[in-house]
Design a protein around this motif. Structure first.
Motif, PDB file in Angstrom:
ATOM      1  N   LEU A  86       0.872  -1.281   0.052  1.00 15.85           N
ATOM      2  CA  LEU A  86      -0.082   0.150   0.048  1.00 15.85           C
ATOM      3  C   LEU A  86       0.739   1.025   0.007  1.00 15.85           C
ATOM      4  N   LEU A  87       1.938   1.370   0.857  1.00 15.91           N
ATOM      5  CA  LEU A  87       2.719   2.386   0.694  1.00 15.91           C
ATOM      6  C   LEU A  87       3.605   2.730  -0.347  1.00 15.91           C
ATOM      7  N   ASP A  88       3.930   1.555  -1.183  1.00 20.42           N
ATOM      8  CA  ASP A  88       4.377   1.852  -2.396  1.00 20.42           C
ATOM      9  C   ASP A  88       3.650   2.681  -3.477  1.00 20.42           C
ATOM     10  N   ILE A  89       2.120   2.253  -3.440  1.00 21.30           N
ATOM     11  CA  ILE A  89       1.026   2.995  -4.273  1.00 21.30           C
ATOM     12  C   ILE A  89       1.095   4.330  -3.598  1.00 21.30           C
ATOM     13  N   ARG A  90       0.833   4.395  -2.320  1.00 19.28           N
ATOM     14  CA  ARG A  90       0.558   5.758  -1.961  1.00 19.28           C
ATOM     15  C   ARG A  90       1.748   6.679  -2.250  1.00 19.28           C
ATOM     16  N   LEU A  91       3.328   6.287  -1.992  1.00 17.21           N
ATOM     17  CA  LEU A  91       4.159   7.061  -2.482  1.00 17.21           C
ATOM     18  C   LEU A  91       3.925   7.338  -3.929  1.00 17.21           C
ATOM     19  N   ASN A  92       3.551   6.620  -4.818  1.00 18.70           N
ATOM     20  CA  ASN A  92       3.276   7.087  -6.148  1.00 18.70           C
ATOM     21  C   ASN A  92       2.033   8.004  -6.582  1.00 18.70           C
ATOM     22  N   VAL A  93       1.173   7.668  -5.695  1.00 24.41           N
ATOM     23  CA  VAL A  93      -0.178   8.428  -5.977  1.00 24.41           C
ATOM     24  C   VAL A  93      -0.468   9.598  -5.394  1.00 24.41           C
ATOM     25  N   GLU A  94      -0.048   9.716  -3.893  1.00 23.40           N
ATOM     26  CA  GLU A  94      -0.551  10.774  -2.924  1.00 23.40           C
ATOM     27  C   GLU A  94       0.275  11.986  -3.170  1.00 23.40           C
ATOM     28  N   PRO A  95       1.703  12.016  -3.519  1.00 19.18           N
ATOM     29  CA  PRO A  95       2.311  13.116  -3.901  1.00 19.18           C
ATOM     30  C   PRO A  95       1.496  14.064  -5.098  1.00 19.18           C
ATOM     31  N   TRP A  96       1.186  13.337  -5.972  1.00 23.84           N
ATOM     32  CA  TRP A  96       0.505  13.735  -7.081  1.00 23.84           C
ATOM     33  C   TRP A  96      -1.057  14.287  -6.638  1.00 23.84           C
ATOM     34  N   VAL A  97      -1.576  13.715  -5.986  1.00 23.33           N
ATOM     35  CA  VAL A  97      -3.002  14.111  -5.368  1.00 23.33           C
ATOM     36  C   VAL A  97      -2.852  15.376  -4.707  1.00 23.33           C
ATOM     37  N   ALA A  98      -1.760  15.447  -3.842  1.00 21.06           N
ATOM     38  CA  ALA A  98      -1.403  16.707  -3.030  1.00 21.06           C
ATOM     39  C   ALA A  98      -1.275  17.939  -3.879  1.00 21.06           C
ATOM     40  N   SER A  99      -0.533  17.735  -5.096  1.00 23.32           N
ATOM     41  CA  SER A  99      -0.212  18.757  -5.768  1.00 23.32           C
ATOM     42  C   SER A  99      -1.352  19.149  -6.706  1.00 23.32           C
ATOM     43  N   LEU A 100      -2.029  18.326  -6.831  1.00 20.40           N
ATOM     44  CA  LEU A 100      -3.382  18.674  -7.832  1.00 20.40           C
ATOM     45  C   LEU A 100      -4.216  19.390  -6.837  1.00 20.40           C
ATOM     46  N   ALA A 101      -4.251  19.056  -5.531  1.00 20.36           N
ATOM     47  CA  ALA A 101      -5.250  19.591  -4.387  1.00 20.36           C
ATOM     48  C   ALA A 101      -4.591  21.045  -4.180  1.00 20.36           C
ATOM     49  N   ALA A 102      -3.294  21.121  -4.451  1.00 18.52           N
ATOM     50  CA  ALA A 102      -2.716  22.700  -4.239  1.00 18.52           C
ATOM     51  C   ALA A 102      -3.344  23.505  -5.414  1.00 18.52           C
ATOM     52  N   GLN A 103      -3.365  22.779  -6.568  1.00 16.48           N
ATOM     53  CA  GLN A 103      -3.971  23.693  -7.684  1.00 16.48           C
ATOM     54  C   GLN A 103      -5.480  24.119  -7.714  1.00 16.48           C
ATOM     55  N   GLN A 104      -6.279  23.135  -6.894  1.00 18.57           N
ATOM     56  CA  GLN A 104      -7.793  23.432  -6.902  1.00 18.57           C
ATOM     57  C   GLN A 104      -8.395  23.953  -5.752  1.00 18.57           C
ATOM     58  N   ALA A 105      -7.561  23.792  -4.858  1.00 19.46           N
ATOM     59  CA  ALA A 105      -8.233  23.882  -3.290  1.00 19.46           C
ATOM     60  C   ALA A 105      -8.927  25.276  -3.190  1.00 19.46           C
ATOM     61  N   SER A 106     -10.247  25.198  -2.525  1.00 19.47           N
ATOM     62  CA  SER A 106     -10.954  26.447  -2.460  1.00 19.47           C
ATOM     63  C   SER A 106     -10.669  26.872  -0.907  1.00 19.47           C
ATOM     64  N   PRO A 107     -11.105  28.252  -0.536  1.00 21.95           N
ATOM     65  CA  PRO A 107     -10.848  28.608   0.709  1.00 21.95           C
ATOM     66  C   PRO A 107     -11.580  27.783   1.809  1.00 21.95           C
ATOM     67  N   GLU A 108     -12.807  27.130   1.396  1.00 15.70           N
ATOM     68  CA  GLU A 108     -13.533  26.418   2.020  1.00 15.70           C
ATOM     69  C   GLU A 108     -12.735  24.911   2.376  1.00 15.70           C
ATOM     70  N   ASP A 109     -12.188  24.549   1.313  1.00 17.68           N
ATOM     71  CA  ASP A 109     -11.226  23.315   1.373  1.00 17.68           C
ATOM     72  C   ASP A 109     -10.166  23.483   2.398  1.00 17.68           C
ATOM     73  N   ILE A 110      -9.644  24.632   2.279  1.00 16.26           N
ATOM     74  CA  ILE A 110      -8.315  24.976   3.122  1.00 16.26           C
ATOM     75  C   ILE A 110      -8.795  25.049   4.487  1.00 16.26           C
ATOM     76  N   ALA A 111      -9.943  26.008   4.789  1.00 14.74           N
ATOM     77  CA  ALA A 111     -10.212  26.210   6.172  1.00 14.74           C
ATOM     78  C   ALA A 111     -10.669  24.760   6.892  1.00 14.74           C
ATOM     79  N   GLU A 112     -11.171  23.761   6.074  1.00 17.54           N
ATOM     80  CA  GLU A 112     -11.387  22.352   6.732  1.00 17.54           C
ATOM     81  C   GLU A 112     -10.247  21.536   6.642  1.00 17.54           C
ATOM     82  N   LEU A 113      -9.199  21.828   6.059  1.00 21.19           N
ATOM     83  CA  LEU A 113      -7.873  20.819   6.015  1.00 21.19           C
ATOM     84  C   LEU A 113      -7.075  21.311   7.217  1.00 21.19           C
ATOM     85  N   ARG A 114      -7.088  22.906   7.681  1.00 19.52           N
ATOM     86  CA  ARG A 114      -6.712  23.364   8.926  1.00 19.52           C
ATOM     87  C   ARG A 114      -7.269  22.837   9.958  1.00 19.52           C
TER      88      ARG A 114
END
Lengths: 250, 250
Positions: free
Chosen positions: B105-133
């Motif tokens: 699972l960690l092998d897959i997460r290492l391949n997928v989740e950095p990409w997911v986090a970078s997509l999230a950085a491109q798309q995140a709304s103010p509401e998203d950011i507030a909820e993450l915090r």
């Protein structure tokens, strides 16, 4: 009143049958029962779990519905192949806007499958390679004789995944290649030669244990799918096409 | 004979109830019924599908077991939230050698989740950011008061995924973060400060819409998990530890 009937169903099913189902699951996990192993019979289970036979029967039904168990006529109850994995496990069929879904899946495949192909190139055994070549040949024969090759196409992607020796990749690939069937609806004949060429390129690279070429080949293959969808969308937007696309629209 | 009883169950269930279940699924898909929408009552369904009410009831049970439908007492049958997605949809709990699973699972997460986090950085709304915090703060409070933070940790990873607007990523993330619970078993207190720091780093990067930093933060976070498992394995190999690891071994 139909509601009251469903209510009765629920009262009968849950939480007792659910609890018994959880206990049977735990028994499978603890005893490490796998594909094809036989479960104790209904009487023994009822005694072991300290519940009635009716509850055991309901619990078994729940676990059959979830592909944890299967019943073989006259032989008993066995642990299923691909234990606990149902058809369409992420419920893609129920998602509105299947065209958007095709794009979402392709985004993920573009990120995951080139990596999977390059891992496969590192790990593939001679048996793996022989099977990949056989699948390629099968797909080409189906395309040349005008038959549906999508089932075998999906099988090739899943077989590449199994070369990685990572069991989760093997379980995940059939899920994300759900899109192969969507693309089958979307794409037309022009993509067939491209499919044949890029499949060969990928399998050759895996056979040569060339990770970079395998990853690049897979990327090219998926980009081909993407541009084919884009083309269909363009035609659709211009009102020239497409019956296939029409069906996928929300 | 218990087998003959199971056989009876099967005869009663399949293929008629399975067929009816397929038809109800198709009805949900065709009418684009989603989370919370009500199904026709049992009588109407039986008439519509041209089957008996008993068959409808069995079909509904199958679909409840697969989380397509849910029964609300005294109110009727409704389309489930996360339609068709069961708990542990890829059957990880049934896989032998859960430590190997953690690595896979960690092998897959290492391949997928950095990409997911970078997509999230491109798309995140103010509401998203507030909820993450808010989730970050919640996790930190749980850690500081010695409570189990793993549920919220998983929720943070899933919430980052939902920032991408890709519905498949949102469905996939809870599946691959299955490993969060495994790591909870594996890791010890030393990783807690690292968890707090890297979570903050990821969420700050998403808040700043900095894709590269979000991806790098996620990679660092997951590498921290990996080295923590490796450390446990080393101790285990030296015979110094570990009760936790012992449980996960095949």
């Amino acid at each position: 009143m139909p509601e009251s009937i469903f209510e009765t169903v629920r009262e009968k099913e849950s939480p007792l049958a659910e609890q018994a189902a959880d206990q049977i699951s735990q028994l499978i996990i603890d005893q490490q029962l796998t594909n094809g192993e036989k479960l104790p019979n209904e009487f023994d289970l009822a005694e072991q779990l300290n519940v009635g036979r009716g509850t055991v029967r309901e619990a078994v039904k729940l676990l059959v519905a979830r592909n944890v168990l299967e019943i073989r006529r006259g032989r008993g109850t066995f642990v299923s192949h691909q234990t606990g994995v149902v058809h369409d496990p992420l419920g893609f069929a129920y998602m509105p806007d299947q065209l958007r879904l095709a794009h979402e899946l392709l985004d993920i495949r573009l990120n995951v499958e080139p990596w999977v192909a390059s891992l496969a190139a590192q790990q593939a055994s001679p048996e793996d390679i022989a099977e990949l070549r056989a699948l390629c040949a099968e797909i080409e024969a189906l395309i040349h004789t005008g038959q549906n090759h999508l089932g075998r196409d999906e099988a090739l992607h899943v077989r590449i995944a199994s070369c990685t020796q990572n069991r989760v990749i093997s379980k995940l690939l059939p899920v994300i290649t759900y899109s192969v069937q969507l693309f089958g609806k979307l794409t037309d004949d022009r993509i067939y030669q491209e499919t044949i060429d890029t499949h060969r390129r990928i399998v050759d690279a895996i056979a040569n244990h060339d990770s970079d070429a395998a990853g690049a080949g897979m990327r090219q293959h998926l980009m081909g799918n993407l541009s084919s969808i884009a083309e269909q969308e363009r035609l659709y937007a211009e009102g020239k096409s497409s019956e296939k696309l029409e069906k996928l629209r929300p």
